[in-house]
Write a protein that holds these residues in place. Structure first.
Motif, PDB file in Angstrom:
ATOM      1  N   GLY A  99     -64.278  87.938 -32.802  1.00  0.00           N
ATOM      2  CA  GLY A  99     -65.073  89.045 -33.335  1.00  0.00           C
ATOM      3  C   GLY A  99     -64.983  89.143 -34.846  1.00  0.00           C
ATOM      4  O   GLY A  99     -65.001  90.224 -35.418  1.00  0.00           O
ATOM      5  N   ILE A 100     -64.861  87.975 -35.486  1.00  0.00           N
ATOM      6  CA  ILE A 100     -64.784  87.929 -36.958  1.00  0.00           C
ATOM      7  C   ILE A 100     -66.094  87.339 -37.484  1.00  0.00           C
ATOM      8  O   ILE A 100     -66.646  86.413 -36.887  1.00  0.00           O
ATOM      9  N   GLN A 101     -66.590  87.878 -38.586  1.00  0.00           N
ATOM     10  CA  GLN A 101     -67.821  87.376 -39.203  1.00  0.00           C
ATOM     11  C   GLN A 101     -67.557  86.015 -39.844  1.00  0.00           C
ATOM     12  O   GLN A 101     -66.525  85.842 -40.506  1.00  0.00           O
ATOM     13  N   ALA A 102     -68.497  85.066 -39.700  1.00  0.00           N
ATOM     14  CA  ALA A 102     -68.278  83.720 -40.250  1.00  0.00           C
ATOM     15  C   ALA A 102     -69.418  83.302 -41.153  1.00  0.00           C
ATOM     16  O   ALA A 102     -70.589  83.521 -40.836  1.00  0.00           O
ATOM     17  N   LEU A 103     -69.081  82.703 -42.297  1.00  0.00           N
ATOM     18  CA  LEU A 103     -70.080  82.099 -43.173  1.00  0.00           C
ATOM     19  C   LEU A 103     -69.678  80.648 -43.438  1.00  0.00           C
ATOM     20  O   LEU A 103     -68.548  80.370 -43.851  1.00  0.00           O
ATOM     21  N   VAL A 104     -70.615  79.726 -43.179  1.00  0.00           N
ATOM     22  CA  VAL A 104     -70.341  78.297 -43.289  1.00  0.00           C
ATOM     23  C   VAL A 104     -71.251  77.679 -44.349  1.00  0.00           C
ATOM     24  O   VAL A 104     -72.460  77.915 -44.331  1.00  0.00           O
ATOM     25  N   VAL A 105     -70.679  76.902 -45.275  1.00  0.00           N
ATOM     26  CA  VAL A 105     -71.490  76.185 -46.266  1.00  0.00           C
ATOM     27  C   VAL A 105     -71.372  74.686 -45.995  1.00  0.00           C
ATOM     28  O   VAL A 105     -70.273  74.123 -46.009  1.00  0.00           O
TER      29      VAL A 105
ATOM     30  N   ALA B 161     -55.723  84.905 -39.010  1.00  0.00           N
ATOM     31  CA  ALA B 161     -56.665  85.835 -39.653  1.00  0.00           C
ATOM     32  C   ALA B 161     -56.719  87.138 -38.852  1.00  0.00           C
ATOM     33  O   ALA B 161     -56.687  88.235 -39.401  1.00  0.00           O
ATOM     34  N   LYS B 162     -56.761  86.991 -37.529  1.00  0.00           N
ATOM     35  CA  LYS B 162     -56.773  88.173 -36.655  1.00  0.00           C
ATOM     36  C   LYS B 162     -55.481  88.972 -36.832  1.00  0.00           C
ATOM     37  O   LYS B 162     -55.495  90.193 -36.981  1.00  0.00           O
ATOM     38  N   GLU B 163     -54.363  88.245 -36.854  1.00  0.00           N
ATOM     39  CA  GLU B 163     -53.065  88.918 -37.003  1.00  0.00           C
ATOM     40  C   GLU B 163     -52.964  89.660 -38.332  1.00  0.00           C
ATOM     41  O   GLU B 163     -52.330  90.697 -38.435  1.00  0.00           O
ATOM     42  N   LEU B 164     -53.612  89.108 -39.366  1.00  0.00           N
ATOM     43  CA  LEU B 164     -53.555  89.718 -40.697  1.00  0.00           C
ATOM     44  C   LEU B 164     -54.660  90.760 -40.901  1.00  0.00           C
ATOM     45  O   LEU B 164     -54.803  91.319 -41.989  1.00  0.00           O
ATOM     46  N   GLY B 165     -55.470  90.973 -39.877  1.00  0.00           N
ATOM     47  CA  GLY B 165     -56.500  92.009 -39.955  1.00  0.00           C
ATOM     48  C   GLY B 165     -57.733  91.632 -40.761  1.00  0.00           C
ATOM     49  O   GLY B 165     -58.442  92.500 -41.279  1.00  0.00           O
ATOM     50  N   ILE B 166     -57.998  90.331 -40.868  1.00  0.00           N
ATOM     51  CA  ILE B 166     -59.144  89.863 -41.658  1.00  0.00           C
ATOM     52  C   ILE B 166     -60.440  89.971 -40.837  1.00  0.00           C
ATOM     53  O   ILE B 166     -60.451  89.687 -39.642  1.00  0.00           O
ATOM     54  N   SER B 167     -61.534  90.372 -41.492  1.00  0.00           N
ATOM     55  CA  SER B 167     -62.770  90.570 -40.730  1.00  0.00           C
ATOM     56  C   SER B 167     -63.908  89.619 -41.109  1.00  0.00           C
ATOM     57  O   SER B 167     -64.909  89.539 -40.419  1.00  0.00           O
ATOM     58  N   ARG B 168     -63.754  88.895 -42.248  1.00  0.00           N
ATOM     59  CA  ARG B 168     -64.811  87.963 -42.670  1.00  0.00           C
ATOM     60  C   ARG B 168     -64.198  86.661 -43.178  1.00  0.00           C
ATOM     61  O   ARG B 168     -63.318  86.681 -44.030  1.00  0.00           O
ATOM     62  N   CYS B 169     -64.671  85.512 -42.654  1.00  0.00           N
ATOM     63  CA  CYS B 169     -64.143  84.218 -43.087  1.00  0.00           C
ATOM     64  C   CYS B 169     -65.256  83.331 -43.611  1.00  0.00           C
ATOM     65  O   CYS B 169     -66.388  83.371 -43.129  1.00  0.00           O
ATOM     66  N   ILE B 170     -64.908  82.491 -44.591  1.00  0.00           N
ATOM     67  CA  ILE B 170     -65.883  81.576 -45.189  1.00  0.00           C
ATOM     68  C   ILE B 170     -65.261  80.186 -45.256  1.00  0.00           C
ATOM     69  O   ILE B 170     -64.037  80.058 -45.421  1.00  0.00           O
ATOM     70  N   VAL B 171     -66.092  79.142 -45.103  1.00  0.00           N
ATOM     71  CA  VAL B 171     -65.543  77.790 -45.195  1.00  0.00           C
ATOM     72  C   VAL B 171     -66.594  76.789 -45.686  1.00  0.00           C
ATOM     73  O   VAL B 171     -67.753  76.861 -45.296  1.00  0.00           O
TER      74      VAL B 171
ATOM     75  N   ILE C 166     -61.187  79.789 -45.822  1.00  0.00           N
ATOM     76  CA  ILE C 166     -60.465  78.939 -44.856  1.00  0.00           C
ATOM     77  C   ILE C 166     -60.533  77.466 -45.284  1.00  0.00           C
ATOM     78  O   ILE C 166     -60.298  76.561 -44.484  1.00  0.00           O
ATOM     79  N   SER C 167     -60.868  77.182 -46.545  1.00  0.00           N
ATOM     80  CA  SER C 167     -60.936  75.800 -47.045  1.00  0.00           C
ATOM     81  C   SER C 167     -59.676  75.011 -46.719  1.00  0.00           C
ATOM     82  O   SER C 167     -58.569  75.549 -46.781  1.00  0.00           O
ATOM     83  N   THR C 168     -59.849  73.722 -46.436  1.00  0.00           N
ATOM     84  CA  THR C 168     -58.736  72.807 -46.152  1.00  0.00           C
ATOM     85  C   THR C 168     -57.603  72.958 -47.169  1.00  0.00           C
ATOM     86  O   THR C 168     -57.820  72.795 -48.365  1.00  0.00           O
ATOM     87  N   LEU C 169     -56.428  73.295 -46.673  1.00  0.00           N
ATOM     88  CA  LEU C 169     -55.177  73.392 -47.441  1.00  0.00           C
ATOM     89  C   LEU C 169     -55.152  74.504 -48.495  1.00  0.00           C
ATOM     90  O   LEU C 169     -54.164  74.701 -49.175  1.00  0.00           O
ATOM     91  N   LYS C 170     -56.282  75.249 -48.631  1.00  0.00           N
ATOM     92  CA  LYS C 170     -56.249  76.446 -49.469  1.00  0.00           C
ATOM     93  C   LYS C 170     -55.859  77.615 -48.589  1.00  0.00           C
ATOM     94  O   LYS C 170     -55.487  78.680 -49.050  1.00  0.00           O
TER      95      LYS C 170
ATOM     96  N   SER D 237     -67.514  68.840 -51.609  1.00  0.00           N
ATOM     97  CA  SER D 237     -67.021  69.324 -52.900  1.00  0.00           C
ATOM     98  C   SER D 237     -68.035  70.292 -53.533  1.00  0.00           C
ATOM     99  O   SER D 237     -67.655  71.272 -54.172  1.00  0.00           O
ATOM    100  N   ASP D 238     -69.329  70.010 -53.345  1.00  0.00           N
ATOM    101  CA  ASP D 238     -70.368  70.911 -53.851  1.00  0.00           C
ATOM    102  C   ASP D 238     -70.403  72.203 -53.024  1.00  0.00           C
ATOM    103  O   ASP D 238     -70.620  73.285 -53.563  1.00  0.00           O
ATOM    104  N   CYS D 239     -70.177  72.046 -51.717  1.00  0.00           N
ATOM    105  CA  CYS D 239     -70.117  73.227 -50.840  1.00  0.00           C
ATOM    106  C   CYS D 239     -68.946  74.124 -51.244  1.00  0.00           C
ATOM    107  O   CYS D 239     -69.040  75.347 -51.201  1.00  0.00           O
ATOM    108  N   ALA D 240     -67.834  73.496 -51.637  1.00  0.00           N
ATOM    109  CA  ALA D 240     -66.648  74.260 -52.049  1.00  0.00           C
ATOM    110  C   ALA D 240     -66.962  75.100 -53.288  1.00  0.00           C
ATOM    111  O   ALA D 240     -66.539  76.266 -53.387  1.00  0.00           O
ATOM    112  N   LYS D 241     -67.719  74.519 -54.228  1.00  0.00           N
ATOM    113  CA  LYS D 241     -68.104  75.275 -55.440  1.00  0.00           C
ATOM    114  C   LYS D 241     -68.984  76.460 -55.055  1.00  0.00           C
ATOM    115  O   LYS D 241     -68.851  77.555 -55.608  1.00  0.00           O
ATOM    116  N   ARG D 242     -69.896  76.219 -54.110  1.00  0.00           N
ATOM    117  CA  ARG D 242     -70.778  77.288 -53.651  1.00  0.00           C
ATOM    118  C   ARG D 242     -69.984  78.402 -52.986  1.00  0.00           C
ATOM    119  O   ARG D 242     -70.287  79.591 -53.174  1.00  0.00           O
ATOM    120  N   VAL D 243     -68.954  78.026 -52.244  1.00  0.00           N
ATOM    121  CA  VAL D 243     -68.101  79.025 -51.587  1.00  0.00           C
ATOM    122  C   VAL D 243     -67.448  79.930 -52.639  1.00  0.00           C
ATOM    123  O   VAL D 243     -67.436  81.157 -52.505  1.00  0.00           O
TER     124      VAL D 243
END
Ligand SMILES: *Cc1c(COP(=O)(O)O)cnc(C)c1O
Ligand SMILES: [Zn+2]
Length: 395
Positions: free
Chosen positions: A157-163, A129-139, A209-213, A191-197
């Motif tokens: 130094g990346i923003q993180a959101l966790v469900v 994610a850092k190498e690709l210049g990403i600044s916000r991750c969700i999982v 950053i979902s598993t295998l996605k 699975s419900d958290c994934a829908k919320r994401v």
């Protein structure tokens, strides 16, 4: 974007696990699965593997990054590491004696940063994610992935959101907040958290950053396969038992074994891979037994082993393929057994393993009793995490 001339890894492209469509290595893949054949995971591909030898292992590096040349990060300066991997393989002599088996070992992933093997996947994913210049991750997470992502995002130094499911033990929630992540609690399972994401991320402002996605977590988990081979001096176990939720560890180890065959590092027969599940949530077992076509509409219940509460694993086809190719199978263990197993391992071996890891001991007893595993085989239990984070739920 990474300039190709900086390239030091053998990573060349991503490829669909089902239809083989190729995707470039240096782009942010935000559609989370193959866009041609629908929802199938993408795999990280390398070229000129045949030229790599065990001498290319960076043996001074005492983390999973010792396998750098077999990993997808192009530039070492993008590595986000907290010292993950290179965990010990311990002989379980007292448990072996109890069950009357000759060669029983446990790879102890509880020693990883944030107390689980999720650290491997997240170190890899957040480095990319850092190498690709990403600044916000969700999982979406059942617990451990959220803590691990939060920690690595903090470091990068990346923003993180966790469900996370609201019933998860407090420790899993608090660690995310302490690492500075935003935490959303959801009723239900992962699975419900994934829908919320998907809902939260409608505008694709986060990298999912979902598993295998996300393809690179798998490459982090893959390093377990390399370590097992290296630590066992290129003689793999006869059987590996792995607690299977989304299946990345199982699929990752198998990918490592395949790559090592291609490179000529191993020539012996590959291990039978056993996917261990909780009876409360055993989608792979049900599909394997032919009780359902696939897990897409399987309904699971919560389990003490959070990490196994994955009712609709996205990589199901890949999991089944590993079980078939390796002559392995799935097995499930009850909640009662998991608790008993955890105590038994603690009292016999001095190891407070995660309930997911404890389930392996229950599964092993069953497989030995039915002669699926014979007493003289070399058996490896892959303990994925630390029991300390779950104590709140232990009656
Ligand atoms: C996530 C997790 C698992 C399951 O891992 P998958 O890669 O989803 O199969 C098992 N054990 C623990 C402790 C976990 O955190
Ligand atoms: Zn495809």
């Amino acid at each position: 974007m990474v300039a190709l001339q900086e390239k030091v890894s053998h990573f060349t492209h991503l490829q669909c696990s089902q239809c083989d469509k190729v995707y470039p290595a240096d782009e942010v893949i935000s559609y989370a699965s193959c866009e041609r054949c629908g929802k199938n995971p993408l795999c990280t591909m390398y070229d000129h593997l045949e030229g790599i030898t065990p001498a290319d292992i960076d043996s001074k590096e005492r983390s999973m990054w010792r396998y750098f040349s077999l990993l997808p990060v192009f530039d070492r300066k993008n590595i986000v590491s907290l010292g993950e991997g290179f965990t010990p393989i311990l002989p379980l002599e007292r448990l072996a004696k109890k069950l009357d088996v000759e060669h029983l070992f446990l790879k102890d992933e509880s020693l990883n940063p944030t107390g689980s093997f999720k650290a491997r996947g997240m170190s890899m994913a957040i480095s990319k994610a850092k190498e690709l210049g990403i600044s916000r991750c969700i999982v979406p997470t059942a617990g451990n992935a959220g803590g691990a992502m939060s920690a690595y995002c903090a470091k990068a130094g990346i923003q993180a959101l966790v469900v996370m499911p609201e019933h998860t033990p407090e420790v899993f929630k608090k660690e995310c907040l302490l690492y500075g992540a935003e935490l959303v609690l959801e009723r239900g399972l992962i699975s419900d958290c994934a829908k919320r994401v998907v809902q939260i991320n409608k505008d694709l402002s986060y990298f999912d950053i979902s598993t295998l996605k996300e393809p690179y977590r798998l490459e982090g988990k893959k390093t377990m396969g390399y370590e097992i081979a290296e630590q066992m001096e290129w003689n793999l176990p006869d059987v590996i038992l792995y607690p299977t939720g989304g299946g990345t560890g199982l699929i990752g180890m198998w990918k490592a074994f395949r790559e090592m065959i291609e490179m000529g590092w191993i020539t012996t027969r590959l291990p039978r891979m056993i996917a261990v599940q909780a009876e409360n949530c055993q989608p792979i077992v049900e599909t394997w037994l032919g009780n359902q076509k696939d897990s897409k509409s399987y309904v699971g219940k919560a389990t003490f082993a959070n990490g196994l509460a994955v009712p609709n694993p996205f990589g199901e086809q890949m999991i089944l393929k590993v079980l078939t190719e390796s002559n392995g199978k799935p097995v499930s263990v009850s909640e009662m057994e998991i608790t008993t197993n955890m105590r038994e391992i603690a009292q016999c071996e001095g190891l407070l393993v995660a309930p997911e890891g404890a389930a392996l001991w229950g599964a092993l007893k069953k497989l030995v009793a039915e002669n699926f595993i014979s007493r003289d085989e070399k058996i490896l239990l892959l303990n994925t995490g630390s029991g300390y984070k779950y104590l709140e739920n232990l009656a």
